[in-house]
Every structure is written in structure tokens, then in C-alpha cells.
Motif scaffolding. Structure first.
Motif, PDB file in Angstrom:
ATOM      1  N   THR A   1       0.146  13.632  -4.403  1.00  0.00           N
ATOM      2  CA  THR A   1      -0.533  13.125  -5.597  1.00  0.00           C
ATOM      3  C   THR A   1      -1.794  13.926  -5.869  1.00  0.00           C
ATOM      4  O   THR A   1      -2.044  14.358  -7.004  1.00  0.00           O
ATOM      5  CB  THR A   1      -0.882  11.635  -5.420  1.00  0.00           C
ATOM      6  OG1 THR A   1       0.285  10.927  -5.026  1.00  0.00           O
ATOM      7  CG2 THR A   1      -1.442  11.039  -6.708  1.00  0.00           C
TER       8      THR A   1
ATOM      9  N   TRP B   1       2.777   1.572  -3.351  1.00  0.00           N
ATOM     10  CA  TRP B   1       1.857   1.992  -4.416  1.00  0.00           C
ATOM     11  C   TRP B   1       1.505   3.485  -4.285  1.00  0.00           C
ATOM     12  O   TRP B   1       1.555   4.229  -5.271  1.00  0.00           O
ATOM     13  CB  TRP B   1       0.604   1.107  -4.352  1.00  0.00           C
ATOM     14  CG  TRP B   1      -0.517   1.537  -5.224  1.00  0.00           C
ATOM     15  CD1 TRP B   1      -0.553   1.495  -6.590  1.00  0.00           C
ATOM     16  CD2 TRP B   1      -1.769   2.080  -4.793  1.00  0.00           C
ATOM     17  NE1 TRP B   1      -1.763   1.978  -7.036  1.00  0.00           N
ATOM     18  CE2 TRP B   1      -2.521   2.336  -5.950  1.00  0.00           C
ATOM     19  CE3 TRP B   1      -2.322   2.349  -3.536  1.00  0.00           C
ATOM     20  CZ2 TRP B   1      -3.803   2.869  -5.897  1.00  0.00           C
ATOM     21  CZ3 TRP B   1      -3.595   2.873  -3.484  1.00  0.00           C
ATOM     22  CH2 TRP B   1      -4.321   3.135  -4.667  1.00  0.00           C
ATOM     23  N   LEU B   2       1.191   3.939  -3.046  1.00  0.00           N
ATOM     24  CA  LEU B   2       0.909   5.368  -2.821  1.00  0.00           C
ATOM     25  C   LEU B   2       2.123   6.218  -3.174  1.00  0.00           C
ATOM     26  O   LEU B   2       2.011   7.269  -3.798  1.00  0.00           O
ATOM     27  CB  LEU B   2       0.521   5.610  -1.361  1.00  0.00           C
ATOM     28  CG  LEU B   2      -0.898   5.264  -0.930  1.00  0.00           C
ATOM     29  CD1 LEU B   2      -1.033   5.466   0.566  1.00  0.00           C
ATOM     30  CD2 LEU B   2      -1.924   6.106  -1.676  1.00  0.00           C
ATOM     31  N   GLY B   3       3.308   5.736  -2.756  1.00  0.00           N
ATOM     32  CA  GLY B   3       4.539   6.470  -3.043  1.00  0.00           C
ATOM     33  C   GLY B   3       4.777   6.592  -4.536  1.00  0.00           C
ATOM     34  O   GLY B   3       5.162   7.657  -5.023  1.00  0.00           O
ATOM     35  N   SER B   4       4.511   5.519  -5.272  1.00  0.00           N
ATOM     36  CA  SER B   4       4.725   5.553  -6.726  1.00  0.00           C
ATOM     37  C   SER B   4       3.845   6.617  -7.380  1.00  0.00           C
ATOM     38  O   SER B   4       4.265   7.288  -8.319  1.00  0.00           O
ATOM     39  CB  SER B   4       4.455   4.176  -7.327  1.00  0.00           C
ATOM     40  OG  SER B   4       3.062   3.941  -7.437  1.00  0.00           O
ATOM     41  N   ALA B   5       2.618   6.784  -6.856  1.00  0.00           N
ATOM     42  CA  ALA B   5       1.726   7.817  -7.407  1.00  0.00           C
ATOM     43  C   ALA B   5       2.305   9.203  -7.172  1.00  0.00           C
ATOM     44  O   ALA B   5       2.219  10.078  -8.031  1.00  0.00           O
ATOM     45  CB  ALA B   5       0.340   7.700  -6.771  1.00  0.00           C
TER      46      ALA B   5
ATOM     47  N   TYR C   1       4.449   5.186 -11.209  1.00  0.00           N
ATOM     48  CA  TYR C   1       3.132   4.573 -11.046  1.00  0.00           C
ATOM     49  C   TYR C   1       2.956   3.428 -12.034  1.00  0.00           C
ATOM     50  O   TYR C   1       2.421   2.368 -11.684  1.00  0.00           O
ATOM     51  CB  TYR C   1       2.022   5.613 -11.235  1.00  0.00           C
ATOM     52  CG  TYR C   1       0.674   5.134 -10.769  1.00  0.00           C
ATOM     53  CD1 TYR C   1       0.357   5.124  -9.413  1.00  0.00           C
ATOM     54  CD2 TYR C   1      -0.286   4.683 -11.679  1.00  0.00           C
ATOM     55  CE1 TYR C   1      -0.874   4.675  -8.971  1.00  0.00           C
ATOM     56  CE2 TYR C   1      -1.525   4.243 -11.242  1.00  0.00           C
ATOM     57  CZ  TYR C   1      -1.816   4.246  -9.891  1.00  0.00           C
ATOM     58  OH  TYR C   1      -3.038   3.802  -9.449  1.00  0.00           O
TER      59      TYR C   1
ATOM     60  N   ALA D   1       2.500  11.305   0.551  1.00  0.00           N
ATOM     61  CA  ALA D   1       2.308  10.817  -0.823  1.00  0.00           C
ATOM     62  C   ALA D   1       0.884  11.087  -1.300  1.00  0.00           C
ATOM     63  O   ALA D   1       0.664  11.497  -2.449  1.00  0.00           O
ATOM     64  CB  ALA D   1       2.628   9.323  -0.889  1.00  0.00           C
TER      65      ALA D   1
ATOM     66  N   PHE E   1       0.842  -1.201   0.000  1.00  0.00           N
ATOM     67  CA  PHE E   1       0.000   0.000   0.000  1.00  0.00           C
ATOM     68  C   PHE E   1       0.881   1.257   0.000  1.00  0.00           C
ATOM     69  O   PHE E   1       0.667   2.183  -0.796  1.00  0.00           O
ATOM     70  CB  PHE E   1      -0.888  -0.063   1.249  1.00  0.00           C
ATOM     71  CG  PHE E   1      -1.824   1.098   1.450  1.00  0.00           C
ATOM     72  CD1 PHE E   1      -2.919   1.272   0.626  1.00  0.00           C
ATOM     73  CD2 PHE E   1      -1.634   1.989   2.502  1.00  0.00           C
ATOM     74  CE1 PHE E   1      -3.814   2.321   0.832  1.00  0.00           C
ATOM     75  CE2 PHE E   1      -2.524   3.037   2.717  1.00  0.00           C
ATOM     76  CZ  PHE E   1      -3.601   3.203   1.874  1.00  0.00           C
TER      77      PHE E   1
ATOM     78  N   GLU F   1       2.227  -0.439 -11.251  1.00  0.00           N
ATOM     79  CA  GLU F   1       1.075  -1.091 -11.871  1.00  0.00           C
ATOM     80  C   GLU F   1       1.513  -2.356 -12.618  1.00  0.00           C
ATOM     81  O   GLU F   1       0.849  -3.388 -12.566  1.00  0.00           O
ATOM     82  CB  GLU F   1       0.400  -0.117 -12.838  1.00  0.00           C
ATOM     83  CG  GLU F   1      -1.081  -0.365 -12.973  1.00  0.00           C
ATOM     84  CD  GLU F   1      -1.773   0.766 -13.693  1.00  0.00           C
ATOM     85  OE1 GLU F   1      -1.115   1.443 -14.506  1.00  0.00           O
ATOM     86  OE2 GLU F   1      -2.959   0.976 -13.427  1.00  0.00           O
TER      87      GLU F   1
ATOM     88  N   GLY G   1       5.185  10.165  -9.608  1.00  0.00           N
ATOM     89  CA  GLY G   1       4.859  10.496 -10.995  1.00  0.00           C
ATOM     90  C   GLY G   1       4.404   9.313 -11.833  1.00  0.00           C
ATOM     91  O   GLY G   1       4.448   8.166 -11.388  1.00  0.00           O
ATOM     92  N   PRO G   2       3.937   9.600 -13.062  1.00  0.00           N
ATOM     93  CA  PRO G   2       3.332   8.590 -13.927  1.00  0.00           C
ATOM     94  C   PRO G   2       4.242   7.394 -14.218  1.00  0.00           C
ATOM     95  O   PRO G   2       3.776   6.259 -14.297  1.00  0.00           O
ATOM     96  CB  PRO G   2       3.040   9.361 -15.219  1.00  0.00           C
ATOM     97  CG  PRO G   2       2.971  10.785 -14.811  1.00  0.00           C
ATOM     98  CD  PRO G   2       3.920  10.936 -13.669  1.00  0.00           C
TER      99      PRO G   2
ATOM    100  N   HIS H   1      -2.389   6.720 -13.692  1.00  0.00           N
ATOM    101  CA  HIS H   1      -1.921   7.822 -12.844  1.00  0.00           C
ATOM    102  C   HIS H   1      -2.846   9.027 -12.890  1.00  0.00           C
ATOM    103  O   HIS H   1      -3.137   9.642 -11.860  1.00  0.00           O
ATOM    104  CB  HIS H   1      -0.501   8.226 -13.256  1.00  0.00           C
ATOM    105  CG  HIS H   1       0.133   9.184 -12.292  1.00  0.00           C
ATOM    106  ND1 HIS H   1       0.211  10.531 -12.531  1.00  0.00           N
ATOM    107  CD2 HIS H   1       0.698   8.977 -11.079  1.00  0.00           C
ATOM    108  CE1 HIS H   1       0.805  11.117 -11.502  1.00  0.00           C
ATOM    109  NE2 HIS H   1       1.117  10.195 -10.617  1.00  0.00           N
TER     110      HIS H   1
ATOM    111  N   MET I   1      -6.030   8.433 -10.864  1.00  0.00           N
ATOM    112  CA  MET I   1      -5.662   8.395  -9.439  1.00  0.00           C
ATOM    113  C   MET I   1      -5.461   9.822  -8.912  1.00  0.00           C
ATOM    114  O   MET I   1      -5.952  10.191  -7.843  1.00  0.00           O
ATOM    115  CB  MET I   1      -4.360   7.595  -9.298  1.00  0.00           C
ATOM    116  CG  MET I   1      -3.787   7.552  -7.906  1.00  0.00           C
ATOM    117  SD  MET I   1      -4.579   6.324  -6.880  1.00  0.00           S
ATOM    118  CE  MET I   1      -3.529   6.403  -5.448  1.00  0.00           C
TER     119      MET I   1
ATOM    120  N   PHE J   1       5.038   8.930   5.422  1.00  0.00           N
ATOM    121  CA  PHE J   1       5.283   8.832   3.981  1.00  0.00           C
ATOM    122  C   PHE J   1       3.965   8.696   3.223  1.00  0.00           C
ATOM    123  O   PHE J   1       3.744   9.380   2.206  1.00  0.00           O
ATOM    124  CB  PHE J   1       6.201   7.634   3.693  1.00  0.00           C
ATOM    125  CG  PHE J   1       6.541   7.466   2.248  1.00  0.00           C
ATOM    126  CD1 PHE J   1       7.599   8.156   1.688  1.00  0.00           C
ATOM    127  CD2 PHE J   1       5.796   6.617   1.443  1.00  0.00           C
ATOM    128  CE1 PHE J   1       7.921   8.009   0.348  1.00  0.00           C
ATOM    129  CE2 PHE J   1       6.107   6.465   0.097  1.00  0.00           C
ATOM    130  CZ  PHE J   1       7.170   7.169  -0.449  1.00  0.00           C
TER     131      PHE J   1
END
Lengths: 131, 137
Positions: free
Chosen positions: B133, A44-48, A55, B129, A41, A59, A51-52, B63, B66, B125
Motif C-alpha cells: 500500500t 482492512w490492511l489487506g483491502s488497502a 478498500y 499489505a 485489522f 470501509e 486497491g481503492p 484509499h 491511507m 500478510f
């Protein structure tokens, strides 16, 4: 001084599992699974936030067979822990302590877990498609 | 300081004067962890169901969607609360598991410290995040 191994209770090797004890142990195991899921979790939040591209990488990982296996496992853990958690909250207000209610509650938790997991993945395939 | 300890052993306590002076016996706060484990669970029931339903609606399909979804204030707030209660619940519950199954005192204390630092780090974090976002990175 050398530690002597003393027998520990309950003697699991001779202990017959019951619905009450099995569901209770599974509450801890699924909780552990959800703690691992919490790591996913956060990633995944960090990847958003990063940036794309990040993310898209997350994914990609989550849609490999291993990613799906993890997501499926987390969904089972979530629904079991959720259903049995509600059962605990019901106990906390003083309801359902008769042995037949405890057993019925355990069965209900297992049935609810299967039902919600199947429902979730059927909806996921229909709505999101492309597995 | 609780009212009972302020009043001392004379006020209805069965603790001896020596026991009271040494701080032996219950602190009167034994139900605190139990209470917060329940309270965070109660919050997580609707929040986790709401989040799964949102995921099934495809809010995280890519993305851009989201970002748009977290850009709605209500979604951002509820997702932050989900992460917050998630980590608060894990803080207590994983702690109970460590206390129950780790019998070596040094490993136990080390594990509890690591758990708490990990919850604070990853919890912070997650919240940052979510906000980044939602506000467009």
C-alpha cells in the motif's frame, strides 16, 4: 475407566467477585476480543493493498451499524487491555502490591477505559463526522 | 546449552544424577514466555496509542490518504512494527489461554499449532499489505 467428576477449585458458584478478580478475568476476555479485532485489522490492511475498490468495500462494512458496534467493542477492549497491561507492568517492577493499591489500580483501570473510550469516540465524531 | 547444564549436577544443583540424566526438573528457561509477553506489551503501549491518534487524524479516511500516509517511511515502519508486535503478543498470550482452558491433549496441541501458523500467515500478510500500500500498490 469412567472419569469421575471431581470438584474444581475455585468454586465459582460460591465465589464472591472482587475488583481484583473481575479485572483479572476481564484482561483475558478483552485480550480475546482484541484477537478477533486483529482479524479485522488484517482484512482492512489487506483491502488497502488490493486497491481503492476493495478498500471502499471494507470501509462500507466498517461503517455499517454492525461495523461500528465491532469498532466500538474493539476500542473498549484495547483501552481496558492497555490500562490493565500498564498496571501489570507496574506490578512487574515491584510496585503496588498492597491490597488498597491493588483495589485502587483496578478502579483506575475501569475509569481510564471509560474515559479513553468516550474521548476517542467524541473526537472521532467531531473530526471525522458523518456517522 | 546453559552454563548450569553444561557444568552438570555437581555444580551447585540439587538435582540427582539420575534426574539430570533423564532431563527432569526445570530447564532454567521458565521465565522466557513471561519476559517476551511483557516486552511486546511494552512496545505495544506507545505503538497502539500512536496508531489510534493517526486514525483519529483521518489518515485512513479513504484509499488515497491511507496510501499517502503509509508512503511516509516512518509511518510504514511503525505500522509494520505494530502488526509485528501485535502478532507476537497474540502468539504468546492466546497460547497461554489455550494451555489454561483446553484440557484435551490432542485439541490443545492442534490449537497451539493452528495458532502459530495463523500468526505467521496473517502477520506476514499484514506486513506485505502495509509495504504494498505504502509503495503504491
Amino acid at each position: 475407566m469412567a472419569k469421575r467428576k471431581r470438584p474444581l477449585s475455585p468454586h465459582l458458584s460460591v465465589y464472591k467477585g472482587q475488583i481484583s478478580s473481575v479485572v483479572s478475568v476481564m484482561q483475558r476476555i478483552t485480550g480475546g476480543g482484541l484477537a478477533v479485532g486483529l482479524g479485522f485489522f488484517v482484512y482492512w490492511l489487506g483491502s488497502a493493498a488490493y486497491g481503492p475498490e476493495a478498500y471502499a468495500t471494507a470501509e462500507w462494512f466498517l461503517t455499517t451499524w454492525f461495523g461500528y458496534l465491532c469498532l466500538f467493542g474493539f476500542s473498549v477492549c484495547l483501552y481496558f487491555h492497555l490500562c490493565n497491561g500498564v498496571r501489570h507492568l507496574v506490578w512487574d517492577i515491584g510496585w503496588g502490591f498492597e491490597i488498597h493499591q491493588v483495589n485502587a489500580g483496578g478502579i483506575a483501570v475501569l475509569a481510564g477505559t471509560v474515559l479513553l473510550t468516550v474521548l476517542t469516540w467524541v473526537v472521532a465524531v467531531i473530526r471525522l463526522g458523518g456517522m | 546449552m546453559t552454563l548450569r547444564s553444561a557444568l552438570g549436577p555437581a555444580a551447585g544443583s540439587k538435582r540427582s544424577s539420575l534426574g539430570h540424566a533423564r532431563g527432569l526438573g526445570t530447564t532454567g528457561r521458565g521465565t522466557e514466555h513471561w519476559y517476551w509477553e511483557r516486552l511486546t506489551a511494552l512496545a505495544l503501549v506507545p505503538l497502539s496509542v500512536w496508531f489510534v491518534v493517526a486514525l483519529l487524524n483521518g489518515v485512513a479516511a479513504d484509499h488515497a490518504s491511507m496510501q499517502a500516509w503509509l508512503g511516509v517511511t516512518g509511518n510504514m515502519v511503525l505500522t509494520i512494527l505494530l502488526a509485528f508486535f501485535f502478532f507476537w503478543h497474540a502468539w504468546i498470550a492466546v497460547g497461554v489461554v489455550i494451555e489454561d482452558y483446553v484440557h484435551d491433549e490432542a485439541t490443545k496441541i492442534g490449537g497451539m499449532i493452528a495458532l502459530k501458523f495463523a500468526c505467521i500467515l496473517f502477520g506476514t500478510f499484514s506486513v506485505v499489505a502495509i509495504i504494498r500500500t505504502g509503495l503504491g500498490g
